[in-house]
Design a protein around this motif. Sequence first.
Motif, short mmCIF file in Angstrom:
data_model
loop_
_atom_site.label_atom_id
_atom_site.label_comp_id
_atom_site.label_asym_id
_atom_site.label_seq_id
_atom_site.Cartn_x
_atom_site.Cartn_y
_atom_site.Cartn_z
N TRP A 4 46.07 -5.58 78.30
CA TRP A 4 47.28 -5.31 79.09
C TRP A 4 48.54 -5.32 78.21
O TRP A 4 49.43 -4.50 78.39
N VAL A 5 48.63 -6.29 77.30
CA VAL A 5 49.82 -6.38 76.44
C VAL A 5 49.95 -5.10 75.62
O VAL A 5 51.03 -4.51 75.50
N PRO A 34 50.93 -14.93 79.52
CA PRO A 34 50.62 -14.10 78.35
C PRO A 34 51.61 -14.27 77.20
O PRO A 34 51.52 -13.54 76.21
N ILE A 35 52.55 -15.23 77.29
CA ILE A 35 53.65 -15.26 76.31
C ILE A 35 53.15 -15.55 74.89
O ILE A 35 53.59 -14.91 73.93
N ALA A 56 62.57 -9.75 75.78
CA ALA A 56 62.19 -9.28 77.13
C ALA A 56 61.30 -10.32 77.81
O ALA A 56 61.47 -10.60 79.01
N ALA A 57 60.38 -10.92 77.05
CA ALA A 57 59.48 -11.92 77.64
C ALA A 57 60.26 -13.16 78.05
O ALA A 57 60.11 -13.68 79.16
N THR A 87 49.68 -12.56 86.31
CA THR A 87 49.86 -12.10 84.93
C THR A 87 50.39 -10.67 84.87
O THR A 87 51.33 -10.37 84.14
N GLU A 88 49.76 -9.77 85.66
CA GLU A 88 50.20 -8.37 85.61
C GLU A 88 51.61 -8.20 86.12
O GLU A 88 52.39 -7.40 85.59
N GLY A 89 51.96 -8.99 87.15
CA GLY A 89 53.32 -8.94 87.68
C GLY A 89 54.33 -9.38 86.62
O GLY A 89 55.39 -8.77 86.46
N PHE A 90 53.96 -10.41 85.89
CA PHE A 90 54.85 -10.89 84.83
C PHE A 90 55.00 -9.83 83.74
O PHE A 90 56.12 -9.53 83.30
N LEU A 91 53.88 -9.24 83.33
CA LEU A 91 53.93 -8.23 82.27
C LEU A 91 54.76 -7.01 82.72
O LEU A 91 55.48 -6.42 81.90
#
Length: 399
Positions: A26-27, A327-328, A360-361, A388-392
């Motif tokens: 995803w990243v 994911p940070i 950005a993170a 996780t996906e929402g955060f990304l």
Amino acid sequence: MPERTAMKTPLVEMDGDEMTRIIWGWVKEMLILPHVELKTEYYDLGLANRERTRDQVTVLAAEATLRHGVAVKCATVTPNAGRVEEYGLSTMWKSPNGTIRAMLDGTVFRAPILAKGLRPYIPTWTKPITIARHAYGDVYRNVELAAGAGSRAELVVTDSAGGETRETLCEFGSGGVAQAIHNTDESIASFARACFRYAADTGQDLWFAAKDTISKTYDHRFKDIFQAMYDGEYREAFEKAGISYAYTLIDDMVARAVRSEGGFVWACKNYDGDVMSDMVAAACGSLAMMTSVLVSPKGVFEYEAAHGTVQRHFYRHRAGERTSTNPIATIFAWSGALRKRGELDGLAGLAGFAGRLEEAALGAVGDGIMTGDLYGLSGIEGRRLTDTEGFLAEVARRL
Ligand code: NAP
Ligand code: MG
């Protein structure tokens, strides 16, 4: 779509396992590929491929790192008996990190990632404290024996000509235990060199602490090697950069660290580093807010997250649930590697992208958008819990 940033030398990309393998994909897809013409030499260190290649892939990945200079690694499963069964392994393959570390011979630097609104348990710590842990010897390579009542324990060193030096450790009245530990000048010197380079590279003061008042030969050797290298090779550069090196006693160092505002590198002997890195991580809140980089005396760098494969989240993900895995640390492994690649290749654009990715993170967290591990640590009012996906997606939007 805006123009993508070009690369010169490929990164060595080491894929891994479980939840972090999912996040890895995803990243890349959501944050990196839209902005960078990514060049990597890909090695799949996932357990299935380690089994398929009889773990040769790990060795090849480490060799590629020595060739290219910068690697980024996803967390990997270190097999135990349960994993041998779960993955149908032919043998209990060794820890990939152990294999890679043995080949690159490095020092691991770990630092917390600080974000607005996240309060460390020590409120004066406004800058990260980087722990540099010597990864060889001492109690991790000890020899220890139980001693019965009436026995004598001795330490004997036999020199190359066969001459013996011996010291009595203890004449045991009642029973007890004895232990011998060692280190080598070569390993201590490569540890010291990695610390001086890292401090110079990041523009931070360096502290080394041990217990030379009690350990007048052993710990004193560490102190002497650090001091000689500083005086001989680094003092001038440090003074020019306005940074300093100092030695102090480990107990004094602990007191200094607690009272400090952070922002320095703390070089630790093996055991001290084990303990102190957990202390710094815990005081800052979450293992997912910790960077980790292996700096090799051979001049190569390997970036990773400090945490593991987040197995429990992966099982929930596999069952179709959306997890709130942070994911940070994985993002920072990528940004760290891209920045270093940019610096080595003279690509300001690539290094600049790495900085924007990190901003950005952290920007998303500062705006109150965060995963579950941070939700309880944050003091931001009206903060919102995301998966996780929402955060990304929020990070991608800010990029
Ligand atoms: P872990 O993966 O670090 O996870 C331990 C716990 O910490 C998780 O269950 C989770 O707590 C929390 N956590 C860790 N990372 C998180 C993240 N990014 N976001 C949110 N929470 C996070 O350690 P483990 O479960 O002991 O080990 C799992 C596997 O990782 C093992 O097979 C081990 O061999 C491997 N490992 C690899 C490395 C590496 O490759 N560098 C390092 C350590 C471990 P909650 O479940 O309470 O939410
Ligand atoms: Mg530990």
